[in-house]
Design an enzyme around this catalytic site. Sequence first.
Site, short mmCIF file in Angstrom:
data_model
loop_
_atom_site.label_atom_id
_atom_site.label_comp_id
_atom_site.label_asym_id
_atom_site.label_seq_id
_atom_site.Cartn_x
_atom_site.Cartn_y
_atom_site.Cartn_z
N LYS A 34 5.27 -67.86 -73.19
CA LYS A 34 5.19 -66.45 -72.83
C LYS A 34 3.78 -66.10 -72.39
O LYS A 34 2.79 -66.56 -72.98
CB LYS A 34 5.56 -65.57 -74.03
N LYS A 52 17.21 -56.09 -69.19
CA LYS A 52 18.29 -55.38 -69.86
C LYS A 52 19.25 -54.75 -68.85
O LYS A 52 18.82 -54.25 -67.82
CB LYS A 52 17.71 -54.31 -70.78
N ASN A 64 6.30 -52.11 -77.48
CA ASN A 64 6.11 -51.42 -76.21
C ASN A 64 5.42 -50.10 -76.49
O ASN A 64 5.96 -49.24 -77.20
CB ASN A 64 7.45 -51.19 -75.51
N ARG A 80 4.90 -47.34 -74.95
CA ARG A 80 5.28 -46.34 -73.94
C ARG A 80 6.71 -45.90 -74.21
O ARG A 80 7.38 -46.43 -75.09
CB ARG A 80 5.21 -46.97 -72.55
N VAL A 100 12.89 -47.37 -70.85
CA VAL A 100 13.96 -47.01 -69.91
C VAL A 100 15.18 -46.49 -70.67
O VAL A 100 15.83 -45.53 -70.28
CB VAL A 100 14.36 -48.22 -69.04
N ARG A 130 22.61 -49.47 -66.78
CA ARG A 130 21.67 -49.33 -65.67
C ARG A 130 22.38 -49.68 -64.36
O ARG A 130 22.83 -50.81 -64.17
CB ARG A 130 20.47 -50.25 -65.86
#
Length: 479
Positions: free
Chosen positions: A160, A239, A292, A294, A297, A340
């Site tokens: 990663k 996702k 995360n 923030r 979504v 989505r």
Amino acid sequence: MVQIHKILIANRAEIAVRIIRACRDLHIKSVAIYTEPDCECLHVKIADEAYQIGKDAIKGYLDIERIIEVAKACGADAIHPGYGFLSENYEFARACEESNIIFIGPKSEVIHKMGNKNIARKLMAQNGIPIVPGTEKLNSYSIDEIKIIAEKISYPVILKASGGGGGRGIRVVYKQEELENAFDSCKREALAYFKNDEVFMEKFVINPRHIEFQILGDNYGNIIHLCERDCSIQRRHQKIIEIAPCPSISDNLRKTMGVTAIAAAKAVGYTNAGTIEFLLDDYNRFYFMEMNTRIQVEHPVTEEITGVDLIVRQIRIAAGEILDIEQSDIKPRGFAIEARITAENVWKNFTPSVGKINEYYPALGPSVRVDSHIYKDYTIPPYYDSMLAKLIVRATSYDLAVNKLERALKEFTLDIRTTIPFLIAITKIKEFRRGYFDTSFIETHLQELLEKTQDYHHENKEEIVAVIAATLEKIKRGK
């Protein structure tokens, strides 16, 4: 507490529209920024003020100096970064702080710590948060040393990018022969996307569930979680469908994971909205994956089951308001699912679709919500993420929520190629309907999903068969 009168939204499209609407709810003026290809985007049309920040499609949204300059010139008290672009850029948050502009998010030093996955892992381990067995950065090691480390961790392992996110800078390695190429490839992608080629290694948890907890923290040490979301339905680490709460974990496990998520947020002194992401294995062992810093979504599913407007809360916390809700106040109501909808052609390996929208009819009905930036006659530009809309449904039970999602997807009308038929196919798979699935769901059921998707397309049958065969062959080769 300070009074915020005007907010500049340092983003575009759906999330910018969402933030503008929250500003209106709070009687706060909104300022949109845009680059030349985005001049007809909805966020530009509905904001109180709008300013072009460049001709290049992407660079303007990443130009920290120019964005700060516009915020000062228009008299904005605060900047909301949305998600993506500069939302997790600690230098942007610091520039706001140094300019006496409120950054609607955590402090810059927190973004810096949690944005580097190596630092985040170390911090979590020091505070007793379970992490996946792994390493710190590998860049100073020779490939022979890295191979020895991988053998100790035991295959499969996952590489990663330390500064990664959004599914980028990730390589799964199943055997030693693949390691060197995967490491070099991971470093190149990390440098290209994050300007940081640091890479670390973890034990690859096979077919886990991806469970994340929404966090809210004020500036006075009060932190709560707003239940979990199951984000296991993914394709290539991206996702596709998110569900709140998770339909397949026990209340005891939910409580334990929630307490751990709060402890993780407190360990870093977190403020504002954020997400603690976990991997959950078949034995109900969970591991910290990342934080995360923030808004996500998928935040609408949390809003739907808790009744908490997360964007409004972000603004109020940034203004210095004390969090007036406690953990005991959070009681999820039913289930919510977000799908989505992206402008992609399923039958051409999910390649982006662009062009003018001549026909648009979003789904309606009780407990159906659509967050989007598109409209009839809008032309989809080729430069940005392909997401067109988020379809969110809520119902009293998970089974009913799936039924409602299927119905709403079938009602949703767009005259360009989208993933709607693929999403409808997902609702028909029994494991999805029962709520028992993991991150391997799409790969495991790809052939069945493609076969079900053909009911909604009109391609030649031979072409459909060929597409399925080619896609499955790519999966066998590990691509």
